[in-house]
Design a protein around this motif. Structure first.
Motif, PDB file in Angstrom:
ATOM      1  N   GLY A  17     -27.347  -8.255  45.136  1.00 21.78           N
ATOM      2  CA  GLY A  17     -28.090  -9.358  45.722  1.00 21.78           C
ATOM      3  C   GLY A  17     -28.635 -10.360  44.727  1.00 21.78           C
ATOM      4  O   GLY A  17     -29.386 -11.275  45.107  1.00 21.78           O
ATOM      5  N   LYS A  18     -28.257 -10.234  43.456  1.00 23.79           N
ATOM      6  CA  LYS A  18     -28.723 -11.136  42.418  1.00 23.79           C
ATOM      7  C   LYS A  18     -27.550 -11.906  41.817  1.00 23.79           C
ATOM      8  O   LYS A  18     -26.404 -11.451  41.866  1.00 23.79           O
ATOM      9  CB  LYS A  18     -29.436 -10.362  41.304  1.00 23.79           C
ATOM     10  N   THR A  19     -27.862 -13.062  41.235  1.00 19.49           N
ATOM     11  CA  THR A  19     -26.849 -13.887  40.575  1.00 19.49           C
ATOM     12  C   THR A  19     -27.246 -14.087  39.125  1.00 19.49           C
ATOM     13  O   THR A  19     -28.323 -14.608  38.824  1.00 19.49           O
ATOM     14  CB  THR A  19     -26.718 -15.255  41.267  1.00 19.49           C
ATOM     15  N   LEU A  20     -26.364 -13.641  38.216  1.00 18.84           N
ATOM     16  CA  LEU A  20     -26.612 -13.753  36.781  1.00 18.84           C
ATOM     17  C   LEU A  20     -25.549 -14.640  36.152  1.00 18.84           C
ATOM     18  O   LEU A  20     -24.367 -14.549  36.504  1.00 18.84           O
ATOM     19  CB  LEU A  20     -26.576 -12.380  36.103  1.00 18.84           C
ATOM     20  N   LEU A  21     -25.965 -15.455  35.216  1.00 22.59           N
ATOM     21  CA  LEU A  21     -25.055 -16.281  34.440  1.00 22.59           C
ATOM     22  C   LEU A  21     -24.902 -15.655  33.061  1.00 22.59           C
ATOM     23  O   LEU A  21     -25.894 -15.387  32.380  1.00 22.59           O
ATOM     24  CB  LEU A  21     -25.602 -17.699  34.319  1.00 22.59           C
ATOM     25  N   VAL A  22     -23.655 -15.405  32.663  1.00 26.54           N
ATOM     26  CA  VAL A  22     -23.372 -14.734  31.407  1.00 26.54           C
ATOM     27  C   VAL A  22     -22.844 -15.740  30.387  1.00 26.54           C
ATOM     28  O   VAL A  22     -21.930 -16.513  30.677  1.00 26.54           O
ATOM     29  CB  VAL A  22     -22.334 -13.608  31.614  1.00 26.54           C
ATOM     30  N   ASP A  23     -23.433 -15.748  29.201  1.00 25.75           N
ATOM     31  CA  ASP A  23     -22.954 -16.535  28.054  1.00 25.75           C
ATOM     32  C   ASP A  23     -22.593 -17.980  28.417  1.00 25.75           C
ATOM     33  O   ASP A  23     -21.438 -18.415  28.279  1.00 25.75           O
ATOM     34  CB  ASP A  23     -21.747 -15.839  27.419  1.00 25.75           C
ATOM     35  N   PRO A  24     -23.582 -18.753  28.862  1.00 26.72           N
ATOM     36  CA  PRO A  24     -23.269 -20.094  29.352  1.00 26.72           C
ATOM     37  C   PRO A  24     -22.925 -21.109  28.264  1.00 26.72           C
ATOM     38  O   PRO A  24     -23.712 -21.369  27.355  1.00 26.72           O
ATOM     39  CB  PRO A  24     -24.558 -20.502  30.078  1.00 26.72           C
ATOM     40  N   MET A  25     -21.738 -21.673  28.361  1.00 26.73           N
ATOM     41  CA  MET A  25     -21.351 -22.879  27.640  1.00 26.73           C
ATOM     42  C   MET A  25     -21.017 -23.901  28.717  1.00 26.73           C
ATOM     43  O   MET A  25     -19.973 -23.814  29.359  1.00 26.73           O
ATOM     44  CB  MET A  25     -20.151 -22.648  26.713  1.00 26.73           C
ATOM     45  N   LEU A  26     -21.892 -24.873  28.931  1.00 25.57           N
ATOM     46  CA  LEU A  26     -21.813 -25.744  30.096  1.00 25.57           C
ATOM     47  C   LEU A  26     -21.510 -27.194  29.739  1.00 25.57           C
ATOM     48  O   LEU A  26     -21.484 -28.052  30.622  1.00 25.57           O
ATOM     49  CB  LEU A  26     -23.126 -25.663  30.886  1.00 25.57           C
ATOM     50  N   GLY A  27     -21.261 -27.487  28.481  1.00 20.27           N
ATOM     51  CA  GLY A  27     -20.992 -28.856  28.075  1.00 20.27           C
ATOM     52  C   GLY A  27     -19.659 -29.381  28.585  1.00 20.27           C
ATOM     53  O   GLY A  27     -18.769 -28.612  28.984  1.00 20.27           O
ATOM     54  N   ALA A  28     -19.521 -30.691  28.571  1.00 24.02           N
ATOM     55  CA  ALA A  28     -18.290 -31.344  29.008  1.00 24.02           C
ATOM     56  C   ALA A  28     -17.187 -31.149  27.976  1.00 24.02           C
ATOM     57  O   ALA A  28     -17.440 -30.813  26.816  1.00 24.02           O
ATOM     58  CB  ALA A  28     -18.538 -32.831  29.228  1.00 24.02           C
ATOM     59  N   ARG A  29     -15.972 -31.385  28.387  1.00 18.42           N
ATOM     60  CA  ARG A  29     -14.829 -31.291  27.475  1.00 18.42           C
ATOM     61  C   ARG A  29     -15.066 -32.174  26.241  1.00 18.42           C
ATOM     62  O   ARG A  29     -15.514 -33.309  26.346  1.00 18.42           O
ATOM     63  CB  ARG A  29     -13.556 -31.723  28.195  1.00 18.42           C
ATOM     64  N   ALA A  30     -14.802 -31.629  25.059  1.00 14.77           N
ATOM     65  CA  ALA A  30     -14.886 -32.332  23.779  1.00 14.77           C
ATOM     66  C   ALA A  30     -16.295 -32.819  23.450  1.00 14.77           C
ATOM     67  O   ALA A  30     -16.472 -33.727  22.642  1.00 14.77           O
ATOM     68  CB  ALA A  30     -13.907 -33.493  23.734  1.00 14.77           C
ATOM     69  N   GLN A  31     -17.311 -32.200  24.008  1.00 17.27           N
ATOM     70  CA  GLN A  31     -18.682 -32.631  23.753  1.00 17.27           C
ATOM     71  C   GLN A  31     -19.152 -32.281  22.339  1.00 17.27           C
ATOM     72  O   GLN A  31     -19.972 -32.995  21.762  1.00 17.27           O
ATOM     73  CB  GLN A  31     -19.635 -32.011  24.784  1.00 17.27           C
ATOM     74  N   TYR A  32     -18.596 -31.207  21.765  1.00 13.00           N
ATOM     75  CA  TYR A  32     -19.121 -30.698  20.502  1.00 13.00           C
ATOM     76  C   TYR A  32     -18.169 -30.942  19.344  1.00 13.00           C
ATOM     77  O   TYR A  32     -16.951 -30.969  19.516  1.00 13.00           O
ATOM     78  CB  TYR A  32     -19.447 -29.209  20.640  1.00 13.00           C
ATOM     79  N   ASN A  33     -18.748 -31.087  18.161  1.00 16.14           N
ATOM     80  CA  ASN A  33     -17.970 -31.341  16.949  1.00 16.14           C
ATOM     81  C   ASN A  33     -17.019 -30.190  16.650  1.00 16.14           C
ATOM     82  O   ASN A  33     -17.226 -29.058  17.112  1.00 16.14           O
ATOM     83  CB  ASN A  33     -18.909 -31.542  15.762  1.00 16.14           C
ATOM     84  N   PRO A  34     -15.976 -30.445  15.873  1.00 12.33           N
ATOM     85  CA  PRO A  34     -15.043 -29.369  15.513  1.00 12.33           C
ATOM     86  C   PRO A  34     -15.757 -28.179  14.874  1.00 12.33           C
ATOM     87  O   PRO A  34     -16.773 -28.326  14.197  1.00 12.33           O
ATOM     88  CB  PRO A  34     -14.095 -30.048  14.517  1.00 12.33           C
ATOM     89  N   ILE A  35     -15.195 -27.010  15.090  1.00 14.35           N
ATOM     90  CA  ILE A  35     -15.731 -25.791  14.487  1.00 14.35           C
ATOM     91  C   ILE A  35     -15.321 -25.757  13.012  1.00 14.35           C
ATOM     92  O   ILE A  35     -14.132 -25.902  12.695  1.00 14.35           O
ATOM     93  CB  ILE A  35     -15.214 -24.548  15.231  1.00 14.35           C
ATOM     94  N   PRO A  36     -16.263 -25.585  12.102  1.00 10.18           N
ATOM     95  CA  PRO A  36     -15.918 -25.560  10.670  1.00 10.18           C
ATOM     96  C   PRO A  36     -14.886 -24.479  10.340  1.00 10.18           C
ATOM     97  O   PRO A  36     -14.896 -23.404  10.952  1.00 10.18           O
ATOM     98  CB  PRO A  36     -17.262 -25.265   9.996  1.00 10.18           C
ATOM     99  N   VAL A  37     -14.018 -24.779   9.404  1.00  7.50           N
ATOM    100  CA  VAL A  37     -12.956 -23.900   8.900  1.00  7.50           C
ATOM    101  C   VAL A  37     -12.106 -23.290  10.013  1.00  7.50           C
ATOM    102  O   VAL A  37     -11.599 -22.185   9.884  1.00  7.50           O
ATOM    103  CB  VAL A  37     -13.488 -22.798   7.941  1.00  7.50           C
TER     104      VAL A  37
END
Length: 255
Positions: A17-37
Motif C-alpha cells: 500500500g506504499k509507493t517508494l521511489l528508488v534512486d531518482p535521476m529525474l533530469g531531462a535528456r542531456a541536462q548534465y555535463n559529461p562524466i569525467p574519464v
C-alpha cells in the motif's frame, strides 16, 4: 508488489500500500555535463524520461518514501533533490546520512542492517562498485532486500558480481532481483557495474529468482546495451528468467 523501471536505476516501487521511489535521476535528456574519464563528451541522461516532465509533480506527490542505494548523481540528481519534499522519508545507507541532512532533508532513515516501516522490511546489503583503486574511489554503495506481503525483492545497486552479492542471494533467497547492468566503465579499469555475463552468473546462482536488468542505455560510460544483455541471456538458455525491461515498463513480482 509492482515495480516500474522509469530510467537508468530509477524505479517506482508499489508495495504494501506504499509507493517508494528508488534512486531518482529525474533530469531531462542531456541536462548534465559529461562524466569525467568516460571516454566521450556525451551529456547525460542519454534519453528522456518515459513520460512528459509535467507528470513529475504528480508523481512526487504520490510518494510515501525514497529508497536510496547511494548518492552518485545518476542515482540522486539535482532535479530529484529540488523536487522531492524535504520532509519525505529517505531510507539510505549510513554513509550518506550527513550528505542528505546537509541537503535539507529532515526524515533521513539510515538502514544499518535492517529496518521495518509500515509493513515493509528493509535489509541493507553490500557490494563492490568496481575493482581495485577505482572500486575504492567509487566509495560505499549498498543494495536492499525489500520484503513485504510474503515477497522478496533484491535491489542489488551499483555492484559487480562479487561475494557480497552471492551472500545476499544465499541469505535472502529473493523471488526477484534487479541488477544494474550495462558494464559501465571509465577509460581505465574494469567495469563498475555488472556485465551481461555477470547477470547470467546471478541468474545461475539464484535459480528461484526472476532477474531484471536496468541501468542500461542511459549513462555515457555504459558499454553494453539491452540487445547485448538479452542475447547473452538467450545464449545461456535463460531468456525465460532474465528480463530486460523498457523504460516505463511495469513489472509484477510474484512469489
Amino acid at each position: 508488489m509492482q515495480v516500474q523501471l522509469i530510467r537508468n536505476a530509477t524505479l517506482l516501487l508499489k508495495v504494501a500500500g506504499k509507493t517508494l521511489l528508488v534512486d531518482p535521476m529525474l533530469g531531462a535528456r542531456a541536462q548534465y555535463n559529461p562524466i569525467p574519464v568516460a571516454g566521450n563528451e556525451l551529456r547525460y541522461p542519454l534519453v528522456e524520461l518515459p513520460f512528459p516532465a509535467e507528470e513529475l509533480p504528480p508523481l512526487v506527490a504520490s510518494l510515501d518514501a525514497v529508497l536510496l542505494t547511494h548518492t552518485h548523481p545518476d542515482h540522486w540528481d539535482a532535479v530529484a533533490q529540488e523536487l522531492l519534499p524535504k520532509e519525505l522519508p529517505i531510507f539510505c545507507q549510513p554513509a550518506d546520512v550527513e550528505t542528505l541532512l546537509g541537503q535539507g532533508f529532515t526524515q533521513v532513515r539510515p538502514v544499518k542492517t535492517q529496518l521495518e516501516w509500515e509493513g515493509i522490511r528493509l535489509f541493507r546489503t553490500t557490494g563492490q562498485h568496481g575493482t581495485g583503486e577505482i572500486g575504492q574511489l567509487m566509495g560505499t554503495v549498498s543494495g536492499f532486500l525489500v520484503e513485504a506481503e510474503q515477497q522478496r525483492l533484491y535491489i542489488a545497486g551499483d555492484t559487480i558480481w562479487c561475494d557480497d552479492v552471492t551472500q545476499a542471494l544465499d541469505q535472502y533467497q529473493p523471488d526477484a532481483v534487479v541488477l544494474n547492468a550495462g558494464a559501465a566503465r571509465f577509460v581505465q579499469g574494469d567495469p563498475i557495474v555488472m556485465t551481461a555475463a555477470e547477470v547470467v552468473q546471478v541468474a545461475q546462482h539464484a535459480p528461484q529468482a526472476q532477474v531484471y536488468t536496468v541501468h542500461l542505455e542511459t549513462v555515457p560510460h555504459g558499454t553494453e546495451n539491452r540487445t547485448t544483455t538479452q542475447e547473452v541471456a538467450e545464449r545461456e538458455g535463460l531468456s525465460s528468467r532474465v528480463h530486460v525491461p523498457a523504460d516505463g515498463e511495469w513489472i509484477t513480482i510474484q512469489k
